[in-house]
Design an enzyme around this catalytic site. Structure first.
Site, PDB file in Angstrom:
ATOM      1  N   VAL A  27       1.112  -3.842   4.176  1.00  0.00           N
ATOM      2  CA  VAL A  27       1.307  -4.899   4.590  1.00  0.00           C
ATOM      3  C   VAL A  27       2.447  -5.946   4.353  1.00  0.00           C
ATOM      4  O   VAL A  27       2.677  -6.899   5.036  1.00  0.00           O
ATOM      5  CB  VAL A  27      -0.057  -5.834   4.248  1.00  0.00           C
TER       6      VAL A  27
ATOM      7  N   SER B 124       0.886  -1.535  -0.115  1.00  0.00           N
ATOM      8  CA  SER B 124       0.074  -0.033  -0.063  1.00  0.00           C
ATOM      9  C   SER B 124       0.721   1.312   0.095  1.00  0.00           C
ATOM     10  O   SER B 124       0.443   2.242  -0.316  1.00  0.00           O
ATOM     11  CB  SER B 124      -0.896  -0.077   1.316  1.00  0.00           C
TER      12      SER B 124
ATOM     13  N   LYS C 155       0.427   3.396  -2.997  1.00  0.00           N
ATOM     14  CA  LYS C 155      -0.724   4.323  -2.889  1.00  0.00           C
ATOM     15  C   LYS C 155      -0.437   5.910  -2.794  1.00  0.00           C
ATOM     16  O   LYS C 155      -1.197   6.911  -3.458  1.00  0.00           O
ATOM     17  CB  LYS C 155      -1.863   3.870  -2.159  1.00  0.00           C
TER      18      LYS C 155
ATOM     19  N   TYR D 161      -3.536  -2.547 -10.479  1.00  0.00           N
ATOM     20  CA  TYR D 161      -3.465  -2.245  -8.872  1.00  0.00           C
ATOM     21  C   TYR D 161      -2.465  -3.520  -8.146  1.00  0.00           C
ATOM     22  O   TYR D 161      -1.776  -3.350  -7.633  1.00  0.00           O
ATOM     23  CB  TYR D 161      -4.849  -2.278  -8.449  1.00  0.00           C
TER      24      TYR D 161
END
Ligand code: DON
Length: 303
Positions: free
Chosen positions: A257, A63, A66, A188
């Site tokens: 994560v 993540s 992002k 993604y």
């Protein structure tokens, strides 16, 4: 300030918690990582890099990606981007579905998975190659041309990506997906699979410490947009633990994560810490502890 000495002191202090927490298992390829790893790096805005432990070891950024897709989309789209995604903390886990229905398919912020999928969708529409644009940007900012995707991690996540598929289709049902859902998901999953070291990531978030200016001196974001990205990191970068992270660390930060966390000290440096053992909210136990120690020891926070 002697950054190398500070990092060594932080590393010594966090040794007892390294290995605590649980490695992410919902992506099977992440479950194989040794939870006792720990690395931390600091890259100054002038380009000097310091590090301790496994700071040169690539790990799955997940993540943390992002932040960079948000910056790349915001640079191209400006404020129009915020019509499709909010900028409020969600108070919910990163992969939660519940708020999306109450809020008509508009995700709370760009860092929960739903919001990140919207950003990837937009970046894909704007560039024609969201994941390639991201990889090229990260290679340039980190100064490491070998930064690349990990196809095993990407495939592993695609095989277990039911929740992200549900989120994307749900948003499509509200008209908040421009591209085809499978294509957006593919980009993604690949963006999350990028493998980078603490040194790479500390350098790569330098543009946020330099108020939007890239490593080569060109500008990605306006000063105001860089402020916006940092603000969203502070309030939303660690999901339902963002309040505690701001309280303990006092810096804009973003976790993944894979066990990495980046943090930004405006005008001064980018930081990255990695240790794979996660707490219940998906943030690295030793990582948060190390950043807490760092800001407490140095007095360097935004407050
Ligand atoms: O969407 C997912 O589930 C992952 N690829 C990324 C999640 C993640 O890193 C959340 N961060 N703490």
């Amino acid at each position: 300030m002697d950054y190398q000495a500070v990092l060594s002191e932080v590393w010594d202090a966090v040794r007892p918690v390294v290995g605590q927490g649980r490695v992410a298992t919902y992506i099977p390829a992440l479950a194989a990582v040794d939870p006792r790893r720990f690395g931390m790096a600091l890259a100054t805005v002038e380009g000097d890099v310091y590090g301790v432990g496994d700071w040169r070891e690539p790990f799955s950024i997940q993540s943390i990606s992002k932040v960079f897709t948000l910056a790349l989309a915001l640079a191209r789209d400006g404020d129009a981007l915020w019509r499709r995604v909010g900028k409020e903390p969600s108070g919910n886990p990163f992969n939660s579905l519940v708020q999306l229905e109450y809020e008509q398919g508009i995700p709370r912020n760009p860092f929960i998975n739903a919001g990140a999928l919207v950003i990837t969708d937009r970046l894909q529409r704007l560039t024609g190659d969201a994941r390639g644009t991201l990889r090229d940007f990260l290679r340039a900012e980190s100064g490491n041309p070998s930064v690349d995707f990990d196809p095993v991690i990407a495939a592993s996540e695609a095989d277990h990506g039911h929740r992200n598929r549900a989120l994307a289709h749900f948003m499509a049902s509200y008209g908040n997906m421009e591209g085809a859902v499978p294509e957006v998901l593919e980009h993604y999953f690949w963006q999350c699979s990028l493998a980078m070291s603490c040194a790479d990531l500390a350098r790569a978030c330098g543009f946020l410490a330099r108020h939007g200016q890239r490593a080569d001196g060109s500008r990605l974001l306006t000063r105001s947009q860089a402020k916006q990205v940092n603000a969203v990191m502070l309030t939303c970068g660690t999901y339902d633990a963002a309040g505690e992270f701001a309280y303990r660390v006092g810096l804009p930060g973003k976790s993944g994560v894979g066990g990495g966390i980046i943090a930004v000290i405006p005008n001064r440096c980018g930081l990255c810490v990695w240790s794979p053992g996660l707490d219940a909210r998906g943030n690295s136990v030793a990582g948060v502890e190390a950043l807490d120690r760092f800001t407490t020891l140095t007095g360097l926070s935004i407050f």
